[in-house]
Motif scaffolding. Structure first.
Motif, PDB file in Angstrom:
ATOM      1  N   ASP A  24      15.329 -24.218 -17.403  1.00 31.76           N
ATOM      2  CA  ASP A  24      14.014 -24.123 -18.306  1.00 31.76           C
ATOM      3  C   ASP A  24      14.068 -24.808 -19.695  1.00 31.76           C
ATOM      4  O   ASP A  24      13.388 -24.597 -20.626  1.00 31.76           O
ATOM      5  CB  ASP A  24      14.149 -22.404 -18.802  1.00 31.76           C
ATOM      6  CG  ASP A  24      13.858 -21.574 -17.497  1.00 31.76           C
ATOM      7  OD1 ASP A  24      13.237 -22.164 -16.694  1.00 31.76           O
ATOM      8  OD2 ASP A  24      14.634 -20.643 -17.227  1.00 31.76           O
ATOM      9  N   ASN A  25      14.935 -25.914 -19.786  1.00 32.70           N
ATOM     10  CA  ASN A  25      14.994 -26.785 -20.892  1.00 32.70           C
ATOM     11  C   ASN A  25      15.665 -26.152 -22.077  1.00 32.70           C
ATOM     12  O   ASN A  25      15.199 -26.382 -23.012  1.00 32.70           O
ATOM     13  CB  ASN A  25      13.646 -27.392 -21.197  1.00 32.70           C
ATOM     14  CG  ASN A  25      13.442 -28.508 -20.096  1.00 32.70           C
ATOM     15  OD1 ASN A  25      14.148 -29.310 -19.625  1.00 32.70           O
ATOM     16  ND2 ASN A  25      12.207 -28.338 -19.564  1.00 32.70           N
ATOM     17  N   GLN A  52      11.038 -29.956 -24.683  1.00 26.12           N
ATOM     18  CA  GLN A  52      10.147 -30.026 -23.728  1.00 26.12           C
ATOM     19  C   GLN A  52      10.515 -30.602 -22.534  1.00 26.12           C
ATOM     20  O   GLN A  52      11.613 -31.301 -22.710  1.00 26.12           O
ATOM     21  CB  GLN A  52       8.950 -30.855 -24.506  1.00 26.12           C
ATOM     22  CG  GLN A  52       7.945 -30.429 -25.329  1.00 26.12           C
ATOM     23  CD  GLN A  52       6.967 -31.357 -25.834  1.00 26.12           C
ATOM     24  OE1 GLN A  52       7.388 -32.296 -26.343  1.00 26.12           O
ATOM     25  NE2 GLN A  52       5.468 -30.882 -25.706  1.00 26.12           N
ATOM     26  N   ASP A  53       9.958 -30.490 -21.626  1.00 27.63           N
ATOM     27  CA  ASP A  53      10.369 -30.954 -20.179  1.00 27.63           C
ATOM     28  C   ASP A  53       9.838 -32.569 -20.416  1.00 27.63           C
ATOM     29  O   ASP A  53       8.902 -32.924 -20.541  1.00 27.63           O
ATOM     30  CB  ASP A  53       9.401 -30.447 -19.108  1.00 27.63           C
ATOM     31  CG  ASP A  53       9.821 -30.922 -17.886  1.00 27.63           C
ATOM     32  OD1 ASP A  53      10.516 -31.891 -17.691  1.00 27.63           O
ATOM     33  OD2 ASP A  53       9.791 -30.172 -16.807  1.00 27.63           O
ATOM     34  N   THR A  61       9.554 -33.075 -27.889  1.00 23.60           N
ATOM     35  CA  THR A  61       9.982 -32.435 -29.131  1.00 23.60           C
ATOM     36  C   THR A  61      10.833 -31.413 -28.971  1.00 23.60           C
ATOM     37  O   THR A  61      11.234 -31.068 -27.618  1.00 23.60           O
ATOM     38  CB  THR A  61       8.629 -31.517 -29.688  1.00 23.60           C
ATOM     39  OG1 THR A  61       8.026 -30.544 -28.736  1.00 23.60           O
ATOM     40  CG2 THR A  61       7.626 -32.541 -29.972  1.00 23.60           C
ATOM     41  N   PHE A  62      11.614 -30.909 -29.739  1.00 25.51           N
ATOM     42  CA  PHE A  62      12.860 -29.731 -29.541  1.00 25.51           C
ATOM     43  C   PHE A  62      12.878 -28.773 -30.729  1.00 25.51           C
ATOM     44  O   PHE A  62      12.332 -29.048 -31.847  1.00 25.51           O
ATOM     45  CB  PHE A  62      13.841 -30.687 -29.386  1.00 25.51           C
ATOM     46  CG  PHE A  62      14.546 -31.513 -30.448  1.00 25.51           C
ATOM     47  CD1 PHE A  62      15.187 -30.839 -31.592  1.00 25.51           C
ATOM     48  CD2 PHE A  62      14.312 -32.722 -30.697  1.00 25.51           C
ATOM     49  CE1 PHE A  62      15.635 -31.448 -32.727  1.00 25.51           C
ATOM     50  CE2 PHE A  62      14.578 -33.440 -31.835  1.00 25.51           C
ATOM     51  CZ  PHE A  62      15.239 -32.790 -32.784  1.00 25.51           C
ATOM     52  N   CYS A  83      12.519 -36.327 -30.130  1.00 27.46           N
ATOM     53  CA  CYS A  83      13.371 -37.161 -29.570  1.00 27.46           C
ATOM     54  C   CYS A  83      12.616 -38.764 -29.381  1.00 27.46           C
ATOM     55  O   CYS A  83      11.474 -38.621 -28.622  1.00 27.46           O
ATOM     56  CB  CYS A  83      14.316 -36.835 -28.431  1.00 27.46           C
ATOM     57  SG  CYS A  83      15.298 -38.202 -28.031  1.00 27.46           S
ATOM     58  N   TYR A  84      12.930 -39.715 -29.980  1.00 23.41           N
ATOM     59  CA  TYR A  84      12.189 -40.866 -29.767  1.00 23.41           C
ATOM     60  C   TYR A  84      13.427 -42.098 -29.049  1.00 23.41           C
ATOM     61  O   TYR A  84      14.382 -42.025 -29.319  1.00 23.41           O
ATOM     62  CB  TYR A  84      11.927 -41.592 -31.149  1.00 23.41           C
ATOM     63  CG  TYR A  84      10.938 -40.993 -31.853  1.00 23.41           C
ATOM     64  CD1 TYR A  84       9.438 -40.888 -31.476  1.00 23.41           C
ATOM     65  CD2 TYR A  84      11.231 -40.030 -32.949  1.00 23.41           C
ATOM     66  CE1 TYR A  84       8.711 -40.278 -32.217  1.00 23.41           C
ATOM     67  CE2 TYR A  84      10.201 -39.233 -33.525  1.00 23.41           C
ATOM     68  CZ  TYR A  84       8.955 -39.391 -33.251  1.00 23.41           C
ATOM     69  OH  TYR A  84       7.713 -38.690 -34.010  1.00 23.41           O
ATOM     70  N   VAL A  85      12.413 -42.823 -28.220  1.00 30.73           N
ATOM     71  CA  VAL A  85      13.349 -43.915 -27.436  1.00 30.73           C
ATOM     72  C   VAL A  85      12.752 -45.224 -27.961  1.00 30.73           C
ATOM     73  O   VAL A  85      11.576 -45.451 -27.627  1.00 30.73           O
ATOM     74  CB  VAL A  85      13.389 -43.901 -26.034  1.00 30.73           C
ATOM     75  CG1 VAL A  85      13.968 -44.786 -25.221  1.00 30.73           C
ATOM     76  CG2 VAL A  85      13.795 -42.392 -25.434  1.00 30.73           C
ATOM     77  N   ASP A  86      13.669 -46.171 -28.463  1.00 30.34           N
ATOM     78  CA  ASP A  86      13.002 -47.322 -28.992  1.00 30.34           C
ATOM     79  C   ASP A  86      13.235 -48.293 -27.666  1.00 30.34           C
ATOM     80  O   ASP A  86      13.573 -47.948 -26.512  1.00 30.34           O
ATOM     81  CB  ASP A  86      13.944 -47.887 -30.013  1.00 30.34           C
ATOM     82  CG  ASP A  86      15.492 -48.540 -29.818  1.00 30.34           C
ATOM     83  OD1 ASP A  86      15.636 -48.552 -28.518  1.00 30.34           O
ATOM     84  OD2 ASP A  86      16.156 -48.617 -30.543  1.00 30.34           O
ATOM     85  N   PRO A  87      12.372 -49.420 -27.961  1.00 26.02           N
ATOM     86  CA  PRO A  87      12.195 -50.656 -26.730  1.00 26.02           C
ATOM     87  C   PRO A  87      13.735 -50.892 -26.070  1.00 26.02           C
ATOM     88  O   PRO A  87      13.668 -51.243 -24.851  1.00 26.02           O
ATOM     89  CB  PRO A  87      11.819 -51.774 -27.357  1.00 26.02           C
ATOM     90  CG  PRO A  87      10.752 -51.122 -28.700  1.00 26.02           C
ATOM     91  CD  PRO A  87      11.701 -49.910 -28.979  1.00 26.02           C
TER      92      PRO A  87
END
Length: 114
Positions: A24-25, A52-53, A61-62, A83-87
């Motif tokens: 359920d994350n 979030q899934d 988001t969390f 949470c961000y993921v860069d290139p």
């Protein structure tokens, strides 16, 4: 992919260690204050949260709550972020937080949140 499982460190050397997300994350773990916190009585404190899934949102988001383990005070913090993921594939967390301290009465409620 942005998964919160593992160990994260803030700019102020606070650390968050997160267990594996369940189906359920949701997750649990603990929070360790860094030296910048300035409170020597802060102990490793439990945290509970959810994310979030990642199948629905690639940069989820969390949120999580920390119930501080202190010798004399009772505080609760709530963190809300993304949470961000860069290139290059590196994950970074950006979060806002509120700290709540128990107030002695409704008249003093205003000073309980920082």
């Amino acid at each position: 992919q942005c998964l919160l499982s593992g160990s994260w460190q803030s700019d102020t050397s606070c650390r968050m260690v997160v267990s594996t997300l369940d189906k359920d994350n949701r997750f649990s773990g603990f929070y360790l204050p860094g030296p910048a916190a300035g409170y020597s009585e802060l102990l490793t404190s439990p945290l509970e949260g959810s994310q979030q899934d990642t199948e629905l949102v690639p940069q989820p988001t969390f949120s999580f709550t920390v119930n501080w383990r202190l010798q004399e005070n009772a505080w609760t913090s709530v963190f809300l972020g993304q949470c961000y993921v860069d290139p290059k594939g590196e994950e970074t967390l950006h979060a806002l937080w509120l700290l709540r301290e128990a107030a002695d009465s409704p008249a003093e409620d205003w000073k309980g949140t920082r």
